[in-house]
Design a protein around this motif. Structure first.
Motif, mmCIF file in Angstrom:
data_model
loop_
_atom_site.group_PDB
_atom_site.id
_atom_site.type_symbol
_atom_site.label_atom_id
_atom_site.label_comp_id
_atom_site.label_asym_id
_atom_site.label_seq_id
_atom_site.Cartn_x
_atom_site.Cartn_y
_atom_site.Cartn_z
ATOM 1 N N ILE A 101 0.189 -1.055 -0.290
ATOM 2 C CA ILE A 101 0.055 -0.413 0.039
ATOM 3 C C ILE A 101 0.761 1.381 0.014
ATOM 4 O O ILE A 101 2.530 1.203 0.809
ATOM 5 C CB ILE A 101 -1.100 0.012 1.098
ATOM 6 C CG1 ILE A 101 -1.701 -1.542 0.889
ATOM 7 C CG2 ILE A 101 -1.134 1.412 1.401
ATOM 8 C CD1 ILE A 101 -2.222 -1.324 2.317
ATOM 9 N N HIS A 102 0.549 2.488 -1.001
ATOM 10 C CA HIS A 102 0.741 3.217 -0.805
ATOM 11 C C HIS A 102 -0.494 4.368 -1.665
ATOM 12 O O HIS A 102 -1.092 4.388 -2.012
ATOM 13 C CB HIS A 102 1.919 4.259 -2.079
ATOM 14 C CG HIS A 102 1.318 3.927 -3.451
ATOM 15 N ND1 HIS A 102 1.336 3.135 -4.236
ATOM 16 C CD2 HIS A 102 1.337 4.561 -4.093
ATOM 17 C CE1 HIS A 102 1.200 3.039 -5.192
ATOM 18 N NE2 HIS A 102 1.033 4.597 -4.705
ATOM 19 N N GLY A 103 -0.211 5.497 -0.433
ATOM 20 C CA GLY A 103 -1.315 6.428 -1.171
ATOM 21 C C GLY A 103 -2.564 6.678 -0.009
ATOM 22 O O GLY A 103 -2.172 6.248 1.332
ATOM 23 N N THR A 104 -3.908 6.860 -0.875
ATOM 24 C CA THR A 104 -4.763 6.268 0.720
ATOM 25 C C THR A 104 -5.212 4.863 0.181
ATOM 26 O O THR A 104 -6.193 5.061 -1.033
ATOM 27 C CB THR A 104 -5.540 7.451 0.262
ATOM 28 O OG1 THR A 104 -5.942 7.519 -1.747
ATOM 29 C CG2 THR A 104 -4.821 9.082 0.740
ATOM 30 N N ALA A 105 -5.587 3.956 0.556
ATOM 31 C CA ALA A 105 -6.072 2.930 0.945
ATOM 32 C C ALA A 105 -7.274 2.927 1.571
ATOM 33 O O ALA A 105 -7.939 3.086 1.959
ATOM 34 C CB ALA A 105 -5.644 1.842 0.905
ATOM 35 N N LEU A 106 -8.834 3.520 0.367
ATOM 36 C CA LEU A 106 -9.789 4.004 0.838
ATOM 37 C C LEU A 106 -10.761 3.367 0.330
ATOM 38 O O LEU A 106 -10.422 2.997 -0.674
ATOM 39 C CB LEU A 106 -10.234 5.374 0.769
ATOM 40 C CG LEU A 106 -8.862 6.504 1.565
ATOM 41 C CD1 LEU A 106 -9.277 7.758 0.722
ATOM 42 C CD2 LEU A 106 -8.995 6.389 2.793
ATOM 43 N N GLY A 107 -12.102 3.232 1.409
ATOM 44 C CA GLY A 107 -13.050 2.266 0.645
ATOM 45 C C GLY A 107 -12.895 1.150 0.244
ATOM 46 O O GLY A 107 -12.041 0.323 0.923
ATOM 47 N N GLY A 108 -13.303 0.837 -0.859
ATOM 48 C CA GLY A 108 -13.255 -0.948 -1.355
ATOM 49 C C GLY A 108 -12.048 -1.170 -1.408
ATOM 50 O O GLY A 108 -11.952 -2.002 -1.410
ATOM 51 N N GLY A 109 -10.907 0.460 -1.192
ATOM 52 C CA GLY A 109 -9.340 0.166 -2.144
ATOM 53 C C GLY A 109 -9.155 -0.183 -0.120
ATOM 54 O O GLY A 109 -8.169 -1.690 -0.480
ATOM 55 N N CYS A 110 -9.260 -0.046 0.312
ATOM 56 C CA CYS A 110 -8.560 -1.278 1.948
ATOM 57 C C CYS A 110 -9.689 -1.948 2.119
ATOM 58 O O CYS A 110 -8.865 -2.834 2.844
ATOM 59 C CB CYS A 110 -9.210 0.151 3.235
ATOM 60 S SG CYS A 110 -8.864 -0.374 4.614
ATOM 61 N N VAL A 120 -2.255 6.204 3.652
ATOM 62 C CA VAL A 120 -3.386 6.391 4.667
ATOM 63 C C VAL A 120 -4.511 5.536 4.570
ATOM 64 O O VAL A 120 -4.022 4.329 3.229
ATOM 65 C CB VAL A 120 -4.032 7.244 4.622
ATOM 66 C CG1 VAL A 120 -2.887 8.274 5.756
ATOM 67 C CG2 VAL A 120 -4.617 7.752 3.658
ATOM 68 N N MET A 121 -5.195 4.795 5.837
ATOM 69 C CA MET A 121 -6.212 3.777 5.426
ATOM 70 C C MET A 121 -7.390 3.519 5.796
ATOM 71 O O MET A 121 -7.683 4.229 6.883
ATOM 72 C CB MET A 121 -5.632 2.784 6.079
ATOM 73 C CG MET A 121 -4.314 1.553 5.237
ATOM 74 S SD MET A 121 -4.211 0.323 6.018
ATOM 75 C CE MET A 121 -5.089 -0.988 4.776
ATOM 76 N N GLY A 122 -8.189 3.624 5.396
ATOM 77 C CA GLY A 122 -9.608 4.328 5.638
ATOM 78 C C GLY A 122 -10.497 3.363 5.029
ATOM 79 O O GLY A 122 -10.599 3.032 4.007
ATOM 80 N N LEU A 123 -12.061 3.656 5.948
ATOM 81 C CA LEU A 123 -13.500 3.370 5.458
ATOM 82 C C LEU A 123 -14.267 5.402 5.409
ATOM 83 O O LEU A 123 -14.947 4.932 6.815
ATOM 84 C CB LEU A 123 -13.811 1.944 6.451
ATOM 85 C CG LEU A 123 -12.897 0.457 5.995
ATOM 86 C CD1 LEU A 123 -13.300 -0.435 7.077
ATOM 87 C CD2 LEU A 123 -13.227 0.408 4.537
ATOM 88 N N PRO A 124 -13.993 5.527 4.432
ATOM 89 C CA PRO A 124 -14.751 7.035 4.398
ATOM 90 C C PRO A 124 -16.283 7.051 4.000
ATOM 91 O O PRO A 124 -16.768 7.563 3.795
ATOM 92 C CB PRO A 124 -13.378 7.826 3.551
ATOM 93 C CG PRO A 124 -13.064 7.080 2.892
ATOM 94 C CD PRO A 124 -13.055 5.687 3.242
#
Ligand code: TC6
Length: 676
Positions: free
Chosen positions: A95-104, A120-124
């Motif tokens: 992981i690099h950048g923003t692992a968000l939502g479905g990506g996380c 960063v990782m998150g479920l926004p």
């Protein structure tokens, strides 16, 4: 069409790489590519482990939001994730950048996760009125526990890699510049480890206390929104139900949110915010003027707040006041604000010193000669502004941008006193200017395109959402506030109380109603200061010293903590004034309040669009959400009118009360076309 996903063999490790700019959203082609890659890895006997990573600026930043609401295409995210999860060969997310939502969620379905320090990782999803519906609500608590999971899914703020490693979300933080090599090495280390760790096999203990505490702590912030409660319910389900049952529950909750109006409104805002940055007739590649130093005139609440935006972004500011005392007071307030933020941990401990170190306070206007941008935030009076702009024209260096923070006045008239109207623009900040995210950029008749482009880019740098407005009284936001205020006052005269009108607005989802707002801003604002001249209820209140919260009395009474209670005296004043007008008092329904105070705003918005004072309906929505607290889950006035109420009903409501309806509104209601 070539796939955005490619596969590279590094001996016994298969690296699956997505390259789908700008943010590697998980659209159909990416999902199909991932499925193909994982299936190759599973079926190729020479492959022992897999690594999934992305090219470009980020790991998958989420599902492709543009696909929402459209017929499904290609492999579903669930299908891909299930395949990954059940693979007998370990998969490592790099992981690099923003692992968000479905990506996380893709990362959560991998058996291991490595990340660079800046990731960063998150479920926004909650911010889009949704929940992480590809197993995120079921997998995340199984790793980080109920308490941390609640923060991540029901608030939606991402966490940095280091924190993710602390809570077990990341197995190893790797080199910033050696992600692929480190991930492959990691994959080799774990390739033969058995059993393969699968999040679905873990359990998490229920934590009812954490749930209650969370609801108490964030209740106010979540008021009116459907998605946070659904996210909380899913996390609770993760702690109470077996994985597959929890997934079923998550699916049901997700579908409810996805088909509701709130998520549609929140997704609308996501794109509206980004669309607002685009100016129809200005090339995005327009060369920008460099802004290395900013001048601000006025060290009051507004000037101070405006300055803080630039200081926080590392841009030096020269601030000018007329009197030393006012200058000291103003800079003192700025310092205090910074220190308070540092004490709350919102900024680094050394940030106040850093920011204040970039500030040059002065009493001399001439000191602005080396500024690239000068913003005036002085008294709201045309003559005062004209005098100031005449002086600035003589002082400012060639090419400097000269901006006014006026909230109502004619920017063209101000620009006309200078020899360089093309360098003049409106920058209307909202109070408190260091906090509120909206910036109305007022485009004068002669404002140069590169000036506009520069100001829009600068807005992004200081973390504002900028919306372009044309010159008209009150621009977009305040112009629409005006009919609301007029009607609210008329409704008082006809028999409604401030409480009833405010209640309708608060229940609608606004932070406060028109009279609570008047009390907060000051009932005396714009008052002629002649107690014997009483021409309105507002005059009557002001004449009696009921100037609002600051005096403990206005439309409401206030205690020392500024808690409001209905005021018998204010009601008497209203009654007395009404009696003199001979207007009959009648029952006013809540619906009438909505029609007269909110439908009229929509009408004004339509007029603004007709006159070309806003570029697009979604810009109007952004202004009202970011600047005035229109509830996000209603998508802004124009979205609400078109998608929640229906334009036919809006037109009927306006006509019922005798308002002149904007032509564009009537046409759109008749044809069903969207307001543009
Ligand atoms: C989800 O995953 C649900 C899962 C359930 C599954 C069942 N889709 O923000 P920027 C576009 S929900 C489509 O200016 P930055 C954006 O519109 C999703 N498009 O860049 C813009 O297009 P334009 C959960 C997307 O560097 C361009 O990319 N994920 C998406 O300032 C650049 O965007 C999120 O909520 C998307 N998911 O910030 C994350 N994301 O150039 C949403 C971006 O045509 N994204 N675009 O205007 C973000 O927070 C930010 O975009 C960022 C990058 C932090 C990734």
């Amino acid at each position: 069409m070539t796939s955005p996903v490619r596969f590279e063999r590094h001996d016994d490790v298969l690296v699956i790489i997505s390259d789908s700019p700008p943010v590697n959203a998980l659209g159909a082609a990416v999902r199909d590519g991932l499925k193909e890659g994982v299936s190759q890895g599973i079926n190729d006997p020479a492959v022992k482990a897999m690594v999934i990573r992305c090219d470009g600026k980020t790991f998958f930043a989420g599902a492709d939001i543009t696909e929402f609401g459209k017929p499904p295409k290609g492999a579903s995210l669930h299908e891909v994730i299930d395949m990954m999860d059940s693979s007998e060969k370990p998969i490592v997310a790099a992981i690099h950048g923003t692992a968000l939502g479905g990506g996380c969620e893709v990362a959560l379905a991998c058996h291991y996760r490595v990340a660079v320090p800046s990731a960063v990782m998150g479920l926004p999803e909650v911010k889009l009125g949704l929940l992480p519906g590809a197993g995120g609500t079921q997998r995340l608590p199984r790793i980080v526990g109920v308490k941390a999971a609640l923060e991540m899914v029901a608030i939606g703020d991402p966490i940095p890699a280091k924190k993710a490693a602390e809570v077990g979300l990341v197995d190893r933080v790797v080199g910033e510049d050696s992600l692929e090599a480190d991930a492959i090495a990691f994959a080799r280390e774990i390739a033969d480890k058995k059993p393969i760790p699968r999040v679905r096999d873990k359990t998490v203990a229920p934590d009812p206390e954490a749930v209650e505490e969370f609801k108490k702590k964030h209740g106010r912030r979540m008021r009116g929104f459907d998605a946070p409660a659904a996210n909380i319910a899913c996390v609770v389900a993760a702690s109470e139900l077996p994985f597959d049952e929890g997934m079923k529950f998550e699916r049901e909750q997700f579908m409810k949110l996805m088909t509701g109006t709130q998520s549609a409104a929140q997704r609308h805002l996501f794109f509206a915010e980004r669309q607002a940055a685009k100016i129809d007739d200005v090339d995005p590649k327009t060369p920008l003027r460099p802004i290395n130093k900013v001048g601000v005139i006025g060290a009051g609440t507004m000037g101070g707040g405006i300055s803080m935006n630039f200081l926080s972004a590392g841009i030096p500011v020269t601030i000018v006041e007329m009197q030393q005392e006012a200058l000291d007071r103003g800079t003192g307030v700025m310092r205090k604000n910074y220190e308070a933020s540092a004490a709350k941990g919102r900024i680094k401990p050394d940030a106040p010193e850093k920011a204040m170190g970039l500030l040059t306070p002065t009493l001399k206007l001439e000191d602005l000669a080396d500024c690239d941008l000068i913003i005036e935030a002085v008294y709201e009076n045309m003559d005062v502004k004209k005098e100031l702009f005449t002086k600035l024209d003589a002082i400012a260096k060639p090419g400097a941008i000269i901006a006014t923070n006026t909230s109502y006045l004619n920017v063209d008239e101000i620009a006309a006193v200078t020899k360089r109207p093309e360098d003049v623009v409106g920058m209307h900040f909202f109070s408190p200017a260091n906090v509120m995210r909206l910036l109305e950029v007022v485009r004068g008749e002669k404002t140069a395109k590169d000036v506009l482009a520069t100001v829009m880019a600068l807005a992004k740098k200081i973390k504002k959402v900028a919306v372009v407005a044309g010159v008209c009284h009150g621009f977009i936001g305040n112009r629409m506030l005006s009919p609301r205020q007029i009607e609210a006052n008329k409704l008082l005269m006809e028999g409604a109380t401030p409480q009833q009108i405010d209640k309708v607005h608060v229940e609608f989802g606004m932070p406060m109603g028109p009279f609570q707002m008047a009390d907060l801003a000051g009932v005396d604002i714009g008052w002629h200061r002649d107690p014997s001249r009483i021409e309105s209820i507002r005059d009557a209140l002001a004449a009696e010293g009921r100037w609002g919260q600051k005096k403990g009395a206005g439309y409401y009474d206030y205690d020392e903590k500024r808690n409001a209670t209905p005021s018998p005296r204010a009601l008497e004043i209203i009654e007395e004034f009404r009696a003199k007008s001979n207007l009959p008092k009648r029952e006013i329904t809540d619906q009438e309040i909505v029609e007269r105070t909110l439908y009229t705003m929509v009408n004004e918005g339509a007029l603004i669009l007709e006159e070309g004072k806003a570029q697009r309906a979604s810009d109007v929505d952004v202004v009202w959400i970011m600047g005035y607290g229109w509830p996000v889950y209603r998508g802004g006035p124009m979205f609400w009118a078109q998608n929640e109420v229906g334009l036919k009903k809006i037109v009927e409501g306006l006509e019922k009360h005798g308002f002149k309806v904007a032509e564009s509104l009537k046409t759109a209601a008749e044809t069903g076309a969207a307001l543009k």
